[in-house]
Motif scaffolding. Structure first.
Motif, short mmCIF file in Angstrom:
data_model
loop_
_atom_site.label_atom_id
_atom_site.label_comp_id
_atom_site.label_asym_id
_atom_site.label_seq_id
_atom_site.Cartn_x
_atom_site.Cartn_y
_atom_site.Cartn_z
N PHE A 140 0.84 -1.21 0.00
CA PHE A 140 0.00 0.00 0.00
C PHE A 140 0.87 1.25 0.00
N PHE A 152 -7.36 2.42 0.96
CA PHE A 152 -7.86 1.12 0.51
C PHE A 152 -9.08 0.80 1.37
N PHE A 166 -8.15 -0.60 -3.85
CA PHE A 166 -7.10 0.38 -3.59
C PHE A 166 -7.35 1.62 -4.45
#
Ligand SMILES: O=C(Cc1ccccc1)Nn1cnc2ccccc21
Length: 325
Positions: A140, A152, A166
């Motif tokens: 991430f 996300f 995401f």
């Protein structure tokens, strides 16, 4: 960009297909840790079993990280360790072109027997990444700068497949308002204040714990021991069973609704009593989805709670939000 990965539900985890160097593995998306590790061809064949195993020698984009290592131990005593490299990691549609990938050379037995997952994709904060000599970014954190929104979302379901997305918040996935609380990432978790709880619709202040983490890697809802005790005092025939490892009760028992506060705003996230039983342990005895955290101080809000809601993890302003769905 916007991506979605549909995890396959398995009784206690949510798996999503992830492409690493062109090889696809099913990984357990885990907001309670920050290591991306995979079963690998370096493991013994008895450890690999039915798992998909990543083979760095077959990836044309693999890059070794000489001398680096990792070793992780989770709160339930499971663990893994190994070596490190970098490769192209793609989830749904977002690509991290040079993501640290942790190759398992050792895994504990619970991972070997959990044939559905071929490793974990940590979505916590990289300050708890275990790579030595230098912690590396999570997937991430790697893709965050390229996302339309630095977020996300997790939409976990009970039996149907859940979904991680995401880069966007799909507002059609929830109803009513998003209840957002600031997150304190200093311990590496999506951690927020939680000082109240409710049983059967009555709210109480929680004198014990003061914070909780949103942890998709934990199946249960682990609350302050005195809160668990107060809850099961209202479940007829319940008892704390050492052999079962927690509170059990007759499967026929009436289980009250249970709620926990999310942030200091006052919002109480509630689980219907009918959704609290986690497993049958035989002889008409059931194991509760709400359990004590063993005095750990931090409460751990796992899938038993999260699957009731739509969850938004915002890495831009470091906040956590949930909404009814
Ligand atoms: O480790 C924890 C929290 C926990 C669970 C049980 C007791 C005490 C603390 N969750 N977790 C986060 N990722 C995980 C991966 C495997 C197992 C547990 C995992």
């Amino acid at each position: 960009g916007e991506v979605s990965a549909t995890p396959e539900p398995n009784e206690s985890e949510y798996l999503s297909p992830v492409s690493i160097g062109g090889q696809t593995l099913n990984l357990d998306f885990d907001t309670g840790s920050a290591d991306l590790w995979v079963f690998s061809t370096s493991l013994s064949s008895s450890s690999i079993g039915q798992h998909a195993a990543f083979d760095p020698s077959k990836s044309s984009t693999w890059e070794d990280y000489p001398g680096a290592s990792w070793q992780i131990m989770y709160g339930d005593g499971s663990g893994a360790s190994g070596t490190v490299g970098f490769d192209v990691v793609e989830v749904g549609g977002a690509t991290a072109s040079r993501q640290a990938v942790e190759i398992a050379t050792k895994v504990s037995s619970s991972f070997v027997s959990d044939v559905n997952n071929d490793g974990l994709l940590g979505l916590g904060f990289s300050k708890i990444n275990t790579i030595e000599p230098q912690p590396q970014k999570t997937f991430f954190e790697s893709v965050l700068p390229k996302l339309d929104q630095p977020v996300f979302t997790a939409d976990l379901e009970d039996d149907a497949a859940g979904t991680y997305e995401f880069g966007r918040v799909d507002t059609t996935k929830y109803t009513g308002m998003l209840h957002v609380t600031p997150v304190d990432s200093s311990n590496g978790f999506w951690e927020f204040a939680s000082t109240a709880y409710s049983i059967g619709g009555t709210t109480y202040q929680n004198s014990g714990a003061s914070t909780a983490i949103a942890d998709t890697g934990t199946s249960l809802l682990l609350v302050d021991d005195n809160v668990a005790q107060a809850f099961y005092a209202q479940v007829q025939g319940s008892q704390l069973s050492r052999t079962a490892g927690g509170y059990v009760y007759p499967c026929s028992a009436q289980v009250p609704d249970f709620g926990v506060q999310i942030g200091s705003s006052g919002f109480i996230a509630t689980i219907p009593g009918s959704d609290i039983t986690f497993a049958e342990v035989g002889q008409g005895t059931c194991f509760g989805g709400v359990q004590g955290n063993g005095g750990g101080g931090i409460q751990i809000f796992g899938d038993v709670l999260l699957k009731q809601y739509f969850a938004v993890f915002n890495g831009g302003n470091e906040s956590f939000g949930i909404a009814a769905k």
